[in-house]
Design an enzyme around this catalytic site. Structure first.
Site, PDB file in Angstrom:
ATOM      1  N   THR A  34      13.271  -3.553 -12.223  1.00 23.47           N
ATOM      2  CA  THR A  34      14.929  -4.606 -12.480  1.00 23.47           C
ATOM      3  C   THR A  34      14.914  -5.507 -14.185  1.00 23.47           C
ATOM      4  O   THR A  34      15.924  -5.714 -14.361  1.00 23.47           O
ATOM      5  CB  THR A  34      14.255  -5.270 -11.256  1.00 23.47           C
ATOM      6  OG1 THR A  34      13.308  -6.154 -11.344  1.00 23.47           O
ATOM      7  CG2 THR A  34      14.750  -5.167 -10.535  1.00 23.47           C
TER       8      THR A  34
ATOM      9  N   LYS B 153       2.571 -15.147 -12.494  1.00 21.92           N
ATOM     10  CA  LYS B 153       3.966 -14.910 -12.079  1.00 21.92           C
ATOM     11  C   LYS B 153       3.522 -14.856 -10.083  1.00 21.92           C
ATOM     12  O   LYS B 153       3.090 -14.126 -10.046  1.00 21.92           O
ATOM     13  CB  LYS B 153       4.373 -13.658 -12.577  1.00 21.92           C
ATOM     14  CG  LYS B 153       4.738 -12.682 -11.808  1.00 21.92           C
ATOM     15  CD  LYS B 153       5.524 -11.379 -12.178  1.00 21.92           C
ATOM     16  CE  LYS B 153       4.966 -10.218 -11.172  1.00 21.92           C
ATOM     17  NZ  LYS B 153       5.585  -8.396 -11.931  1.00 21.92           N
TER      18      LYS B 153
ATOM     19  N   ASP C 155      25.386  22.381   1.764  1.00 22.64           N
ATOM     20  CA  ASP C 155      25.257  21.318   2.645  1.00 22.64           C
ATOM     21  C   ASP C 155      24.207  19.945   2.001  1.00 22.64           C
ATOM     22  O   ASP C 155      23.790  19.048   3.382  1.00 22.64           O
ATOM     23  CB  ASP C 155      24.159  20.963   3.826  1.00 22.64           C
ATOM     24  CG  ASP C 155      23.141  22.148   3.512  1.00 22.64           C
ATOM     25  OD1 ASP C 155      22.621  22.622   2.841  1.00 22.64           O
ATOM     26  OD2 ASP C 155      22.427  21.677   4.622  1.00 22.64           O
ATOM     27  N   GLY C 156      23.980  20.656   0.871  1.00 22.42           N
ATOM     28  CA  GLY C 156      23.030  19.463  -0.344  1.00 22.42           C
ATOM     29  C   GLY C 156      21.582  20.012   0.286  1.00 22.42           C
ATOM     30  O   GLY C 156      20.910  19.243  -0.611  1.00 22.42           O
TER      31      GLY C 156
ATOM     32  N   ASP D 146       3.030  -2.745 -19.729  1.00 18.84           N
ATOM     33  CA  ASP D 146       3.052  -3.360 -18.500  1.00 18.84           C
ATOM     34  C   ASP D 146       3.511  -1.089 -18.309  1.00 18.84           C
ATOM     35  O   ASP D 146       3.491  -0.523 -18.804  1.00 18.84           O
ATOM     36  CB  ASP D 146       4.173  -3.795 -18.428  1.00 18.84           C
ATOM     37  CG  ASP D 146       4.342  -4.211 -16.828  1.00 18.84           C
ATOM     38  OD1 ASP D 146       3.384  -3.552 -16.202  1.00 18.84           O
ATOM     39  OD2 ASP D 146       5.027  -5.163 -16.106  1.00 18.84           O
TER      40      ASP D 146
ATOM     41  N   GLN E 127       4.874   1.461  -3.687  1.00 16.85           N
ATOM     42  CA  GLN E 127       4.658   0.656  -2.716  1.00 16.85           C
ATOM     43  C   GLN E 127       3.498   1.632  -2.771  1.00 16.85           C
ATOM     44  O   GLN E 127       3.047   2.345  -2.023  1.00 16.85           O
ATOM     45  CB  GLN E 127       5.436   1.265  -1.239  1.00 16.85           C
ATOM     46  CG  GLN E 127       4.754   0.425  -0.338  1.00 16.85           C
ATOM     47  CD  GLN E 127       5.545  -0.762   0.423  1.00 16.85           C
ATOM     48  OE1 GLN E 127       7.102  -1.199   0.056  1.00 16.85           O
ATOM     49  NE2 GLN E 127       5.040  -1.173   1.311  1.00 16.85           N
TER      50      GLN E 127
END
Ligand code: R5P
Length: 284
Positions: free
Chosen positions: A207, A176, A23-24, A202, A83
């Site tokens: 993205t 920014k 089932d993973g 950085d 986050q």
């Protein structure tokens, strides 16, 4: 990464079987006698972060239950750290819970590279070692008197200033703004960099929006060359091609995240943090 670190230390990797139930669900099996030993589990929380977090934690749990003296999590890229606060009321502070999850798995300590923010340290009750990668990446540069560090955002101020100090370079700042809904980045104010060789240091390229927009603005302001040093190449979606098609001249990243070949592009160079991590393990 685990192989590279083991090679650096001159040891072999433990015999571990990691499989999935039909089932993973993840299933791990440590086939070693680790009683009384100092053990290290090496796992980046890169894509798919949820799966890797569970895999890492199950390994830690198995080692603890086998009677290992210490169990240390080596997490080169600490996923979920983007986050690290409530940007909008009601959002979960993901890394706060991830810290609890890692602790609950029985780990005694965590070693990571270039934390996204220092506030993450407060979320861990167990020791969290944050290794700076500025030397590993900075040593790739050919320094010259035209070079200037440009800090990409307010969150990266300490990191950029520390980098500029280390290599004795002047520093300028970009303002920014990111739209929280679309994730799109806008440069509000850029520095004058006419004829300069710009270096951006950085922690993450996700993205590619930050770097692409900022490189555009910097080129417009006359930058002669733009070199981006980024520790964690998250490279989600089309990030690789966005960077390749941006005015960035060179992108140097580390191997905290294993990049598939299709995310390579000619301007990209990868340097290894394995010796840095191996050095830290040696000291344990
Ligand atoms: C911002 O706080 C980080 O330091 C990076 O600049 C950011 O996460 C990069 O994200 P993206 O590549 O999506 O712009």
């Amino acid at each position: 990464m685990a192989q590279k670190i083991a090679q650096n230390l001159g040891v072999s990797l433990a015999n571990v079987e990691i499989t999935r139930f039909s089932d993973g669900e993840c299933r791990v099996w440590v086939k070693e006698d680790v009683r009384g030993l100092n053990t290290f589990v090496i796992q980046s929380l890169s894509k798919v972060a949820d799966e890797n977090l569970v895999e890492l934690s199950l390994l830690g749990w198995a080692l603890k239950n086998l009677g290992a003296k210490t169990v240390t999590a080596i997490i080169p890229w600490l996923g979920y750290s983007k986050q690290d606060k409530e940007f909008r009321k009601g959002e979960a502070i993901s890394i706060q819970l991830v810290a609890k999850f890692i602790e609950a798995a029985g780990f005694d300590k965590v070693i990571t590279c270039e934390l996204h923010s220092q506030r993450i340290l407060d979320f861990f009750k167990i020791p969290l070692v944050d290794l700076s990668t500025k030397k590993v990446l900075g040593e790739e540069l050919s320094f010259n008197k035209n070079m200037v560090v440009v800090c990409p955002d307010e969150g990266g101020r300490n990191r950029s200033e520390d980098f500029a100090r280390e290599f004795n370079l002047p520093i300028l700042y970009i303002k920014k703004k990111r739209d929280l809904k679309s994730g799109k980045v806008k440069v509000l104010k850029g520095p004058k960099v006419f004829g300069k060789e710009v270096v951006i240091f950085d922690d993450i390229i996700n993205t590619g929006g930050t770097i692409a927009q900022e490189a555009k603005a910097l080129k417009k302001s006359g930058a002669k060359r733009i070199i981006v040093l980024a520790v964690h190449p998250v490279f989600s979606g089309k990030a690789a091609s966005i960077l390749d098609n941006s005015p960035v001249d060179e992108a140097i990243v580390s191997d905290t995240i294993l990049l598939p070949k299709e995310k390579f592009f000619p301007k990209l160079k990868i340097v290894s943090v394995a010796p840095l991590l191996a050095g830290c393990i040696k000291k344990e």
